[in-house]
Design a protein around this motif. Structure first.
Motif, mmCIF file in Angstrom:
data_model
loop_
_atom_site.group_PDB
_atom_site.id
_atom_site.type_symbol
_atom_site.label_atom_id
_atom_site.label_comp_id
_atom_site.label_asym_id
_atom_site.label_seq_id
_atom_site.Cartn_x
_atom_site.Cartn_y
_atom_site.Cartn_z
ATOM 1 N N GLY A 52 -2.381 6.475 0.261
ATOM 2 C CA GLY A 52 -1.304 7.088 1.033
ATOM 3 C C GLY A 52 -0.467 6.046 1.749
ATOM 4 N N SER A 53 -1.110 5.041 2.314
ATOM 5 C CA SER A 53 -0.352 4.000 2.998
ATOM 6 C C SER A 53 0.431 3.138 2.003
ATOM 7 C CB SER A 53 -1.229 3.142 3.900
ATOM 8 O OG SER A 53 -2.388 2.732 3.295
ATOM 9 N N LEU A 54 -0.091 2.932 0.808
ATOM 10 C CA LEU A 54 0.667 2.212 -0.214
ATOM 11 C C LEU A 54 1.922 2.988 -0.601
ATOM 12 C CD1 LEU A 54 -2.013 0.842 -2.698
ATOM 13 C CD2 LEU A 54 -0.637 -0.459 -1.094
ATOM 14 N N VAL A 55 1.763 4.284 -0.806
ATOM 15 C CA VAL A 55 2.903 5.118 -1.180
ATOM 16 C C VAL A 55 3.928 5.135 -0.046
ATOM 17 C CG1 VAL A 55 3.620 7.510 -1.644
ATOM 18 C CG2 VAL A 55 1.633 6.554 -2.806
ATOM 19 N N GLU A 56 3.465 5.262 1.178
ATOM 20 C CA GLU A 56 4.367 5.272 2.332
ATOM 21 C C GLU A 56 5.139 3.950 2.432
ATOM 22 O OE1 GLU A 56 4.067 5.447 7.188
ATOM 23 O OE2 GLU A 56 2.410 6.245 5.995
ATOM 24 N N GLY A 57 4.451 2.841 2.275
ATOM 25 C CA GLY A 57 5.100 1.541 2.308
ATOM 26 C C GLY A 57 6.111 1.372 1.188
ATOM 27 N N TYR A 58 5.772 1.856 0.014
ATOM 28 C CA TYR A 58 6.680 1.779 -1.134
ATOM 29 C C TYR A 58 7.947 2.569 -0.848
ATOM 30 C CZ TYR A 58 8.580 2.512 -5.803
ATOM 31 O OH TYR A 58 9.410 2.580 -6.880
ATOM 32 N N ARG A 59 7.770 3.781 -0.325
ATOM 33 C CA ARG A 59 8.937 4.630 -0.042
ATOM 34 C C ARG A 59 9.804 4.041 1.066
ATOM 35 N NH1 ARG A 59 5.753 10.214 -0.874
ATOM 36 N NH2 ARG A 59 5.953 10.266 -3.147
ATOM 37 N N GLU A 60 9.186 3.455 2.073
ATOM 38 C CA GLU A 60 9.960 2.818 3.142
ATOM 39 C C GLU A 60 10.781 1.651 2.596
ATOM 40 O OE1 GLU A 60 7.300 1.666 6.279
ATOM 41 O OE2 GLU A 60 6.866 3.727 6.836
ATOM 42 N N GLU B 194 11.691 1.168 -0.502
ATOM 43 C CA GLU B 194 12.705 1.704 -1.401
ATOM 44 C C GLU B 194 13.909 2.197 -0.600
ATOM 45 O OE1 GLU B 194 12.756 4.688 -5.218
ATOM 46 O OE2 GLU B 194 11.594 5.315 -3.469
ATOM 47 N N ALA B 195 13.659 2.877 0.507
ATOM 48 C CA ALA B 195 14.748 3.360 1.356
ATOM 49 C C ALA B 195 15.535 2.186 1.948
ATOM 50 C CB ALA B 195 14.196 4.246 2.472
ATOM 51 N N GLU B 196 14.832 1.131 2.357
ATOM 52 C CA GLU B 196 15.511 -0.059 2.883
ATOM 53 C C GLU B 196 16.430 -0.678 1.831
ATOM 54 O OE1 GLU B 196 12.475 -2.765 4.104
ATOM 55 O OE2 GLU B 196 11.848 -1.536 5.803
ATOM 56 N N LEU B 197 15.924 -0.800 0.614
ATOM 57 C CA LEU B 197 16.719 -1.404 -0.457
ATOM 58 C C LEU B 197 17.923 -0.535 -0.818
ATOM 59 C CD1 LEU B 197 13.866 -2.769 -2.720
ATOM 60 C CD2 LEU B 197 15.368 -4.088 -1.225
ATOM 61 N N LYS B 198 17.731 0.768 -0.875
ATOM 62 C CA LYS B 198 18.847 1.667 -1.170
ATOM 63 C C LYS B 198 19.894 1.600 -0.076
ATOM 64 C CE LYS B 198 16.558 4.994 -4.146
ATOM 65 N NZ LYS B 198 16.108 6.382 -4.335
#
Length: 64
Positions: A43-51, A53-57
């Motif tokens: 869950g923390s890996l997925v959360e970090g990935y999504r964060e 991804e949002a930063e890059l977008k």
């Protein structure tokens, strides 16, 4: 070939031992805790990935 046989035998014995251990109350508690920790980790890996991804977008949108 001989090493492969030992590897498969070791995996099979490990699986059988884990299955027997899981049938005890301590074993169930151990595997429940292990499962909970693995879910927290993923869950923390997925959360970090999504964060990230949002930063890059956001950075791409700011450049446009």
């Amino acid at each position: 070939m001989k090493r492969l046989v030992w590897l498969v035998a070791g995996i099979a014995l490990g699986f059988i031992a884990a299955r027997q251990f899981a049938m005890t109350s301590r074993g169930r508690a151990f595997f429940d805790d292990l499962d909970r920790r693995a879910k927290e980790f993923s869950g923390s890996l997925v959360e970090g990935y999504r964060e990230r991804e949002a930063e890059l977008k956001s950075a791409i949108a700011d450049e446009s």
